[in-house]
Design a protein around this motif. Structure first.
Motif, PDB file in Angstrom:
ATOM      1  N   TYR A 298       4.667  -2.633  13.121  1.00 34.89           N
ATOM      2  CA  TYR A 298       4.299  -3.662  14.121  1.00 34.89           C
ATOM      3  C   TYR A 298       4.172  -3.061  15.522  1.00 34.89           C
ATOM      4  O   TYR A 298       3.274  -3.380  16.275  1.00 34.89           O
ATOM      5  CB  TYR A 298       5.351  -4.766  14.139  1.00 34.89           C
ATOM      6  CG  TYR A 298       5.557  -5.435  12.810  1.00 34.89           C
ATOM      7  CD1 TYR A 298       6.669  -5.150  12.023  1.00 34.89           C
ATOM      8  CD2 TYR A 298       4.597  -6.318  12.302  1.00 34.89           C
ATOM      9  CE1 TYR A 298       6.845  -5.748  10.787  1.00 34.89           C
ATOM     10  CE2 TYR A 298       4.770  -6.926  11.065  1.00 34.89           C
ATOM     11  CZ  TYR A 298       5.895  -6.630  10.317  1.00 34.89           C
ATOM     12  OH  TYR A 298       6.077  -7.205   9.091  1.00 34.89           O
TER      13      TYR A 298
ATOM     14  N   ASP B 193      -4.895   3.379   1.785  1.00 36.97           N
ATOM     15  CA  ASP B 193      -5.087   1.994   1.331  1.00 36.97           C
ATOM     16  C   ASP B 193      -5.495   2.016  -0.136  1.00 36.97           C
ATOM     17  O   ASP B 193      -6.360   2.814  -0.530  1.00 36.97           O
ATOM     18  CB  ASP B 193      -6.221   1.319   2.129  1.00 36.97           C
ATOM     19  CG  ASP B 193      -5.778   0.786   3.491  1.00 36.97           C
ATOM     20  OD1 ASP B 193      -6.633   0.243   4.205  1.00 36.97           O
ATOM     21  OD2 ASP B 193      -4.577   0.940   3.825  1.00 36.97           O
TER      22      ASP B 193
ATOM     23  N   PHE C 196       0.010  -6.271   0.954  1.00 39.55           N
ATOM     24  CA  PHE C 196      -0.345  -7.495   1.692  1.00 39.55           C
ATOM     25  C   PHE C 196      -1.707  -7.983   1.202  1.00 39.55           C
ATOM     26  O   PHE C 196      -2.471  -7.238   0.578  1.00 39.55           O
ATOM     27  CB  PHE C 196      -0.335  -7.271   3.208  1.00 39.55           C
ATOM     28  CG  PHE C 196      -1.242  -6.195   3.719  1.00 39.55           C
ATOM     29  CD1 PHE C 196      -0.778  -4.899   3.889  1.00 39.55           C
ATOM     30  CD2 PHE C 196      -2.570  -6.474   4.040  1.00 39.55           C
ATOM     31  CE1 PHE C 196      -1.614  -3.893   4.361  1.00 39.55           C
ATOM     32  CE2 PHE C 196      -3.404  -5.477   4.519  1.00 39.55           C
ATOM     33  CZ  PHE C 196      -2.920  -4.181   4.684  1.00 39.55           C
TER      34      PHE C 196
ATOM     35  N   VAL D 208      -5.355  -9.943   2.049  1.00 38.16           N
ATOM     36  CA  VAL D 208      -6.343 -10.294   3.072  1.00 38.16           C
ATOM     37  C   VAL D 208      -7.326 -11.262   2.447  1.00 38.16           C
ATOM     38  O   VAL D 208      -7.888 -10.978   1.390  1.00 38.16           O
ATOM     39  CB  VAL D 208      -7.112  -9.044   3.578  1.00 38.16           C
ATOM     40  CG1 VAL D 208      -8.242  -9.452   4.517  1.00 38.16           C
ATOM     41  CG2 VAL D 208      -6.172  -8.066   4.287  1.00 38.16           C
TER      42      VAL D 208
ATOM     43  N   SER E 165     -15.133  -7.840   7.611  1.00 41.18           N
ATOM     44  CA  SER E 165     -14.010  -7.225   8.326  1.00 41.18           C
ATOM     45  C   SER E 165     -14.257  -5.728   8.303  1.00 41.18           C
ATOM     46  O   SER E 165     -14.075  -5.065   7.292  1.00 41.18           O
ATOM     47  CB  SER E 165     -12.676  -7.566   7.624  1.00 41.18           C
ATOM     48  OG  SER E 165     -11.609  -6.920   8.281  1.00 41.18           O
TER      49      SER E 165
ATOM     50  N   HIS F 171     -12.409  -0.226   9.633  1.00 35.68           N
ATOM     51  CA  HIS F 171     -10.994   0.145   9.770  1.00 35.68           C
ATOM     52  C   HIS F 171     -10.813   1.605   9.356  1.00 35.68           C
ATOM     53  O   HIS F 171     -11.550   2.100   8.480  1.00 35.68           O
ATOM     54  CB  HIS F 171     -10.140  -0.695   8.835  1.00 35.68           C
ATOM     55  CG  HIS F 171     -10.419  -2.165   8.909  1.00 35.68           C
ATOM     56  ND1 HIS F 171      -9.737  -3.010   9.746  1.00 35.68           N
ATOM     57  CD2 HIS F 171     -11.321  -2.949   8.233  1.00 35.68           C
ATOM     58  CE1 HIS F 171     -10.201  -4.239   9.583  1.00 35.68           C
ATOM     59  NE2 HIS F 171     -11.167  -4.234   8.686  1.00 35.68           N
TER      60      HIS F 171
HETATM   61  C1  LIG Z   1      -1.637  -5.082   8.019  1.00 32.19           C
HETATM   62  C2  LIG Z   1      -0.747  -6.100   8.696  1.00 32.19           C
HETATM   63  C3  LIG Z   1      -1.184  -6.797   9.791  1.00 32.19           C
HETATM   64  N1  LIG Z   1      -0.388  -7.724  10.363  1.00 32.19           N
HETATM   65  C4  LIG Z   1      -0.877  -8.490  11.516  1.00 32.19           C
HETATM   66  C5  LIG Z   1      -1.431  -7.610  12.611  1.00 32.19           C
HETATM   67  C6  LIG Z   1      -2.524  -8.435  13.188  1.00 32.19           C
HETATM   68  O1  LIG Z   1      -2.004  -9.279  14.210  1.00 32.19           O
HETATM   69  C7  LIG Z   1      -3.004  -9.323  12.042  1.00 32.19           C
HETATM   70  C8  LIG Z   1      -4.245  -8.805  11.441  1.00 32.19           C
HETATM   71  O2  LIG Z   1      -3.961  -7.469  11.037  1.00 32.19           O
HETATM   72  P1  LIG Z   1      -5.159  -6.494  10.902  1.00 32.19           P
HETATM   73  O3  LIG Z   1      -5.911  -6.603  12.174  1.00 32.19           O
HETATM   74  O4  LIG Z   1      -4.682  -5.163  10.462  1.00 32.19           O
HETATM   75  O5  LIG Z   1      -5.938  -7.197   9.699  1.00 32.19           O
HETATM   76  P2  LIG Z   1      -7.381  -6.834   9.283  1.00 32.19           P
HETATM   77  O6  LIG Z   1      -8.271  -6.702  10.479  1.00 32.19           O
HETATM   78  O7  LIG Z   1      -7.717  -7.866   8.278  1.00 32.19           O
HETATM   79  O8  LIG Z   1      -7.244  -5.418   8.651  1.00 32.19           O
HETATM   80  C9  LIG Z   1      -6.964  -5.371   7.279  1.00 32.19           C
HETATM   81  O9  LIG Z   1      -8.235  -5.303   6.738  1.00 32.19           O
HETATM   82  C10 LIG Z   1      -8.294  -4.615   5.502  1.00 32.19           C
HETATM   83  C11 LIG Z   1      -9.722  -4.606   4.988  1.00 32.19           C
HETATM   84  C12 LIG Z   1      -7.777  -3.254   5.685  1.00 32.19           C
HETATM   85  O10 LIG Z   1      -8.415  -2.265   5.297  1.00 32.19           O
HETATM   86  C13 LIG Z   1      -6.466  -3.071   6.296  1.00 32.19           C
HETATM   87  O11 LIG Z   1      -6.586  -1.919   7.145  1.00 32.19           O
HETATM   88  C14 LIG Z   1      -5.953  -4.251   7.064  1.00 32.19           C
HETATM   89  O12 LIG Z   1      -5.507  -3.764   8.337  1.00 32.19           O
HETATM   90  O13 LIG Z   1      -1.977  -9.275  11.054  1.00 32.19           O
HETATM   91  C15 LIG Z   1       0.886  -7.992   9.876  1.00 32.19           C
HETATM   92  O14 LIG Z   1       1.625  -8.863  10.408  1.00 32.19           O
HETATM   93  N2  LIG Z   1       1.334  -7.305   8.805  1.00 32.19           N
HETATM   94  C16 LIG Z   1       0.574  -6.359   8.198  1.00 32.19           C
HETATM   95  O15 LIG Z   1       1.011  -5.760   7.185  1.00 32.19           O
END
Ligand SMILES: Cc1cn([C@H]2C[C@H](O)[C@@H](COP(=O)(O)OP(=O)(O)O[C@H]3O[C@@H](C)C(=O)[C@@H](O)[C@H]3O)O2)c(=O)[nH]c1=O
Length: 177
Positions: free
Chosen positions: A157, A88, A68, A70, A78, A81
């Motif tokens: 999820y 990761d 995915f 970001v 951010s 985590h």
């Molecule tokens: C990871 C992920 C999250 N989501 C959703 C969950 C939540 O409502 C929204 C944001 O997700 P997160 O809060 O996990 O996103 P975020 O806070 O940006 O966390 C992310 O930051 C990077 C730096 C990381 O290291 C990962 O751990 C990843 O979780 O997206 C998905 O739909 N699919 C996914 O694969």
């Protein structure tokens, strides 16, 4: 050292060593289990190509269950985590983003250690972050930035493998400037 006549001014400080001959920061002993694969951009007549991940880099024997992206707005942070069982693999694909890791695993040989990477289009690299390592990212520029996250266990999820701490948590000895 050749003695020269006094030329500095009050308060002048001589630079210490800061970089290795391979252009890496000198204090970059990696946290136990963290891996870094630096890659080089292949510049073409019409752009450039950058490899992100290859199984034959043999970094580990984990599968790729999900990838995915970001994006991080200018000056965005951010953090922090951590995942209990997910590894990761982070690759900054655009802009310049600071990736900071902290080893909070009691009993780890690098318990308490911080790793800070500045990476992105200028210095492409894949950073492998084992489970239980706290990590945070910061877009310290005024340009948008983005990263890919290659994980061995897809996001659940209903029951995310995801713990958080505030970016200014006193539990982690790091301050995002
Ligand atoms: C990871 C992920 C999250 N989501 C959703 C969950 C939540 O409502 C929204 C944001 O997700 P997160 O809060 O996990 O996103 P975020 O806070 O940006 O966390 C992310 O930051 C990077 C730096 C990381 O290291 C990962 O751990 C990843 O979780 O997206 C998905 O739909 N699919 C996914 O694969």
């Amino acid at each position: 050292m050749l003695q020269t006549s006094k030329w500095t001014v009050s308060g002048a400080i001589k630079d210490p060593k800061s970089i290795t001959a391979e252009w890496s920061p000198i204090n970059m002993a990696l946290i136990d289990g963290v891996q870094v694969k630096e890659v080089k951009n292949v510049i073409k007549n019409n752009g450039h190509l950058t490899e992100i991940y290859r199984m034959d880099w043999a970094l580990d024997d984990l599968s790729v269950d999900q990838i995915f992206q970001v994006s991080l707005n200018p000056n965005g942070i951010s953090a922090w985590h951590a995942h209990e069982v997910t590894t990761d693999k982070i690759f900054v694909t655009s802009g310049s983003i600071k990736v900071v890791l902290y080893d909070g695993r009691e009993g780890s040989p690098t318990y308490g250690k911080i790793n800070e990477f500045r990476c992105g289009a200028l210095r492409p690299m894949l950073i492998v972050i084992p489970p239980k390592i706290w990590h945070g990212i910061q877009n310290y520029t005024s340009e948008p930035g983005a990263l890919l996250n290659i994980v061995d266990k897809a996001y659940q999820y209903d029951d995310p493998d995801h713990w958080r701490l505030p970016s200014d948590s006193p539990e982690i000895p790091y301050t995002f400037q």
